[in-house]
Design an enzyme around this catalytic site. Sequence first.
Site, PDB file in Angstrom:
ATOM      1  N   ASP A  47      61.885  61.337   8.957  1.00 37.84           N
ATOM      2  CA  ASP A  47      61.562  60.800   7.628  1.00 37.84           C
ATOM      3  C   ASP A  47      60.241  60.063   7.563  1.00 37.84           C
ATOM      4  OD1 ASP A  47      62.106  58.521   9.079  1.00 37.84           O
ATOM      5  OD2 ASP A  47      64.110  58.255   8.230  1.00 37.84           O
ATOM      6  N   GLU A  64      60.934  55.777   3.773  1.00 33.19           N
ATOM      7  CA  GLU A  64      61.601  56.861   4.503  1.00 33.19           C
ATOM      8  C   GLU A  64      62.714  57.540   3.713  1.00 33.19           C
ATOM      9  OE1 GLU A  64      60.850  53.874   5.732  1.00 33.19           O
ATOM     10  OE2 GLU A  64      59.543  54.251   7.450  1.00 33.19           O
ATOM     11  N   HIS A  98      60.245  46.595  13.088  1.00 28.94           N
ATOM     12  CA  HIS A  98      58.974  47.085  12.552  1.00 28.94           C
ATOM     13  C   HIS A  98      59.025  47.549  11.105  1.00 28.94           C
ATOM     14  CE1 HIS A  98      60.912  50.903  13.576  1.00 28.94           C
ATOM     15  NE2 HIS A  98      60.139  51.450  12.664  1.00 28.94           N
ATOM     16  N   GLU A 151      67.188  66.380  12.163  1.00 23.52           N
ATOM     17  CA  GLU A 151      67.714  65.084  11.700  1.00 23.52           C
ATOM     18  C   GLU A 151      67.672  65.019  10.165  1.00 23.52           C
ATOM     19  OE1 GLU A 151      65.890  60.979  11.914  1.00 23.52           O
ATOM     20  OE2 GLU A 151      67.071  60.892  13.729  1.00 23.52           O
ATOM     21  N   ARG A 189      58.888  48.369   7.233  1.00 19.79           N
ATOM     22  CA  ARG A 189      58.043  47.756   6.194  1.00 19.79           C
ATOM     23  C   ARG A 189      58.795  46.711   5.395  1.00 19.79           C
ATOM     24  NH1 ARG A 189      53.199  50.915   4.772  1.00 19.79           N
ATOM     25  NH2 ARG A 189      53.054  52.173   6.626  1.00 19.79           N
ATOM     26  N   HIS A 214      55.917  46.088  18.362  1.00 25.05           N
ATOM     27  CA  HIS A 214      55.273  47.247  17.716  1.00 25.05           C
ATOM     28  C   HIS A 214      53.788  46.941  17.482  1.00 25.05           C
ATOM     29  CE1 HIS A 214      54.614  50.304  14.565  1.00 25.05           C
ATOM     30  NE2 HIS A 214      55.804  50.822  14.854  1.00 25.05           N
TER      31      HIS A 214
HETATM   32  C1  UD1 Z   1      56.006  54.598  11.066  1.00 27.61           C
HETATM   33  C2  UD1 Z   1      56.948  55.307  10.103  1.00 27.61           C
HETATM   34  C3  UD1 Z   1      58.367  54.791  10.285  1.00 27.61           C
HETATM   35  C4  UD1 Z   1      58.797  54.849  11.744  1.00 27.61           C
HETATM   36  C5  UD1 Z   1      57.770  54.151  12.607  1.00 27.61           C
HETATM   37  C6  UD1 Z   1      58.129  54.334  14.053  1.00 27.61           C
HETATM   38  C7  UD1 Z   1      56.057  55.993   7.915  1.00 27.61           C
HETATM   39  C8  UD1 Z   1      55.777  55.586   6.518  1.00 27.61           C
HETATM   40  N1  UD1 Z   1      56.577  55.046   8.710  1.00 27.61           N
HETATM   41  O1  UD1 Z   1      55.949  53.221  10.689  1.00 27.61           O
HETATM   42  O2  UD1 Z   1      59.263  55.576   9.527  1.00 27.61           O
HETATM   43  O3  UD1 Z   1      60.043  54.209  11.886  1.00 27.61           O
HETATM   44  O4  UD1 Z   1      56.478  54.739  12.375  1.00 27.61           O
HETATM   45  O5  UD1 Z   1      57.544  53.346  14.850  1.00 27.61           O
HETATM   46  O6  UD1 Z   1      55.811  57.119   8.282  1.00 27.61           O
HETATM   47  N2  UD1 Z   1      49.551  51.264  15.234  1.00 27.61           N
HETATM   48  C9  UD1 Z   1      48.669  51.282  16.294  1.00 27.61           C
HETATM   49  N3  UD1 Z   1      48.884  52.184  17.308  1.00 27.61           N
HETATM   50  C10 UD1 Z   1      49.937  53.021  17.322  1.00 27.61           C
HETATM   51  C11 UD1 Z   1      50.829  52.985  16.243  1.00 27.61           C
HETATM   52  C12 UD1 Z   1      50.622  52.109  15.202  1.00 27.61           C
HETATM   53  O7  UD1 Z   1      47.711  50.532  16.338  1.00 27.61           O
HETATM   54  O8  UD1 Z   1      50.076  53.789  18.266  1.00 27.61           O
HETATM   55  C13 UD1 Z   1      49.314  50.312  14.133  1.00 27.61           C
HETATM   56  C14 UD1 Z   1      48.132  50.721  13.248  1.00 27.61           C
HETATM   57  O9  UD1 Z   1      47.444  49.573  12.834  1.00 27.61           O
HETATM   58  C15 UD1 Z   1      48.825  51.352  12.036  1.00 27.61           C
HETATM   59  C16 UD1 Z   1      50.074  50.485  11.949  1.00 27.61           C
HETATM   60  O10 UD1 Z   1      50.466  50.274  13.297  1.00 27.61           O
HETATM   61  O11 UD1 Z   1      48.010  51.278  10.894  1.00 27.61           O
HETATM   62  C17 UD1 Z   1      51.207  51.061  11.157  1.00 27.61           C
HETATM   63  O12 UD1 Z   1      51.513  52.404  11.533  1.00 27.61           O
HETATM   64  P1  UD1 Z   1      52.254  53.382  10.477  1.00 27.61           P
HETATM   65  O13 UD1 Z   1      52.516  54.692  11.136  1.00 27.61           O
HETATM   66  O14 UD1 Z   1      51.500  53.404   9.193  1.00 27.61           O
HETATM   67  O15 UD1 Z   1      53.615  52.643  10.171  1.00 27.61           O
HETATM   68  P2  UD1 Z   1      54.811  52.233  11.116  1.00 27.61           P
HETATM   69  O16 UD1 Z   1      55.264  50.899  10.663  1.00 27.61           O
HETATM   70  O17 UD1 Z   1      54.420  52.411  12.536  1.00 27.61           O
HETATM   71  N1  UDP Z   2      61.130  52.952  21.905  1.00 25.27           N
HETATM   72  C1  UDP Z   2      60.328  52.948  23.042  1.00 25.27           C
HETATM   73  N2  UDP Z   2      59.612  51.817  23.349  1.00 25.27           N
HETATM   74  C2  UDP Z   2      59.662  50.690  22.602  1.00 25.27           C
HETATM   75  C3  UDP Z   2      60.481  50.708  21.431  1.00 25.27           C
HETATM   76  C4  UDP Z   2      61.192  51.849  21.105  1.00 25.27           C
HETATM   77  O1  UDP Z   2      60.283  53.948  23.763  1.00 25.27           O
HETATM   78  O2  UDP Z   2      58.993  49.704  22.951  1.00 25.27           O
HETATM   79  C5  UDP Z   2      61.841  54.199  21.547  1.00 25.27           C
HETATM   80  C6  UDP Z   2      63.321  54.090  21.249  1.00 25.27           C
HETATM   81  O3  UDP Z   2      64.094  54.240  22.410  1.00 25.27           O
HETATM   82  C7  UDP Z   2      63.531  55.220  20.266  1.00 25.27           C
HETATM   83  C8  UDP Z   2      62.236  55.281  19.529  1.00 25.27           C
HETATM   84  O4  UDP Z   2      61.250  54.660  20.362  1.00 25.27           O
HETATM   85  O5  UDP Z   2      63.704  56.460  20.932  1.00 25.27           O
HETATM   86  C9  UDP Z   2      62.371  54.573  18.216  1.00 25.27           C
HETATM   87  O6  UDP Z   2      61.136  54.306  17.661  1.00 25.27           O
HETATM   88  P1  UDP Z   2      60.935  53.278  16.483  1.00 25.27           P
HETATM   89  O7  UDP Z   2      61.921  52.187  16.597  1.00 25.27           O
HETATM   90  O8  UDP Z   2      59.485  52.942  16.492  1.00 25.27           O
HETATM   91  O9  UDP Z   2      61.187  54.180  15.197  1.00 25.27           O
HETATM   92  P2  UDP Z   2      62.484  54.538  14.321  1.00 25.27           P
HETATM   93  O10 UDP Z   2      63.507  55.138  15.209  1.00 25.27           O
HETATM   94  O11 UDP Z   2      62.945  53.276  13.675  1.00 25.27           O
HETATM   95  O12 UDP Z   2      61.944  55.487  13.308  1.00 25.27           O
END
Ligand code: UD1
Ligand code: UDP
Length: 371
Positions: free
Chosen positions: A99, A135, A210, A121, A212, A243
């Site tokens: 999602d 999501e 993490h 999923e 939003r 995160h």
């Molecule tokens: C996204 C997904 C969420 C998922 C989550 C998993 C959307 C809208 N949200 O949220 O569904 O649960 O990923 O973790 O698709 N960033 C880094 N390096 C990284 C990753 C993230 O610096 O490797 C920082 C960046 O500043 C980025 C911010 O995190 O702008 C947010 O990342 P984003 O993918 O927009 O949203 P998530 O909260 O990570």
């Molecule tokens: N995870 C990981 N390292 C971390 C936190 C989470 O490997 O420090 C793994 C976790 O086991 C799961 C996935 O990342 O498989 C979940 O990711 P996240 O919580 O970012 O996203 P969501 O599942 O909420 O979309």
Amino acid sequence: MSQKKLMVIIGTRPEAVKLAPVIFAARALPDRFKVTVVRTSQHKEMLDQMMKVFDIEADIDLDIMQANQDLVHVTNASLRGLYDAIESHRPDWVIVQGDTTTTFAGALAAFYHKIPVAHVEAGLRTGDRYQPFPEEINRSLTARLAEMHFPPTEGAKQNLLREGIDPSKILVTGNTSIDALLWILERKGKSETKLDIKTDKPRNILVTAHRRENQGEPIGNVCRALLEILDRYPDVEVTFPVHLSPRVRETVMPLLGQHSRVSLLEPLDYEEFVLAMDKATLILTDSGGVQEEAPSLGKPVLVLRESTERPEAAAAGAAILVGTDRACIVDAVSNLLDNQDAYNAMSQVINPFGDGHAAERILDALFMYPT
Ligand code: UD1
Ligand code: UDP
């Protein structure tokens, strides 16, 4: 039957974990499948970590991530890049998972090319369009676009049927997260992985947050609840891999960074995180994936959300929805720390999310699908 060309689209950490089993299984069947992996890099470092653990190289990297990116940037940049990648490769199937905004953009890009979408999923719903945001709407829109739907559970299938999806296009497979978890658990015996935790207290609380809708005050409340728990229980330590989202870090770091029994870690790779779950007494999380994985390791999960699209964990007795109210969190954690019967009841549960064979079921269905 002829070989099928699969394009697998990955944007974020959980998509890598949950699509790795599909990629492995498809690559093990070269007579049946040719696989192209496209990463949008909606996540960058956190995706690199996961791809490395699973030893997956992307064929195409759109490299879209920006610090503090907004939803429009992620949608626009993914849609453009994925549309072009699909145009040049012309796959038989585009596979998306879950999602995220990458998921929705991938499904839409495939639809614009009239190429069928397989949604891994599928069918998870809270029924509240703002929980989780965005999501819930990403996955609902992906369902409108998909040709084949792979819900992890019977409950998720029922959600799709209620929305009028043709039953012949739905197959309950279990969640591929369990395939990935079992794969790591098999490998773990051979690994040298260690966690960089400050203390060695008898009881460990693992925390991730993490979402939003939790950013700002709600995550602040979670941190304050943890401080109260640490005050009450000197034999408890907290492990919190934070995160990389700046919106999460700006709340967590100042509140918990100085505590001698809190280890704030960088995001862990999957092998390390499984070790952290295994070490934990209990888990506090707003993650989707962690709710699925924890029951396989016998760890009670307190879900830091007002609603969940994974009611199976609570129904099985492995999870409790506690939200982000400080007093509710402190009460729920204290109950598990003080009451061994309550703890045992939550830790001895059969995982309702799958048996580790989801990827095989998905690939069989895609191969046999009449095109
Ligand atoms: C996204 C997904 C969420 C998922 C989550 C998993 C959307 C809208 N949200 O949220 O569904 O649960 O990923 O973790 O698709 N960033 C880094 N390096 C990284 C990753 C993230 O610096 O490797 C920082 C960046 O500043 C980025 C911010 O995190 O702008 C947010 O990342 P984003 O993918 O927009 O949203 P998530 O909260 O990570
Ligand atoms: N995870 C990981 N390292 C971390 C936190 C989470 O490997 O420090 C793994 C976790 O086991 C799961 C996935 O990342 O498989 C979940 O990711 P996240 O919580 O970012 O996203 P969501 O599942 O909420 O979309």
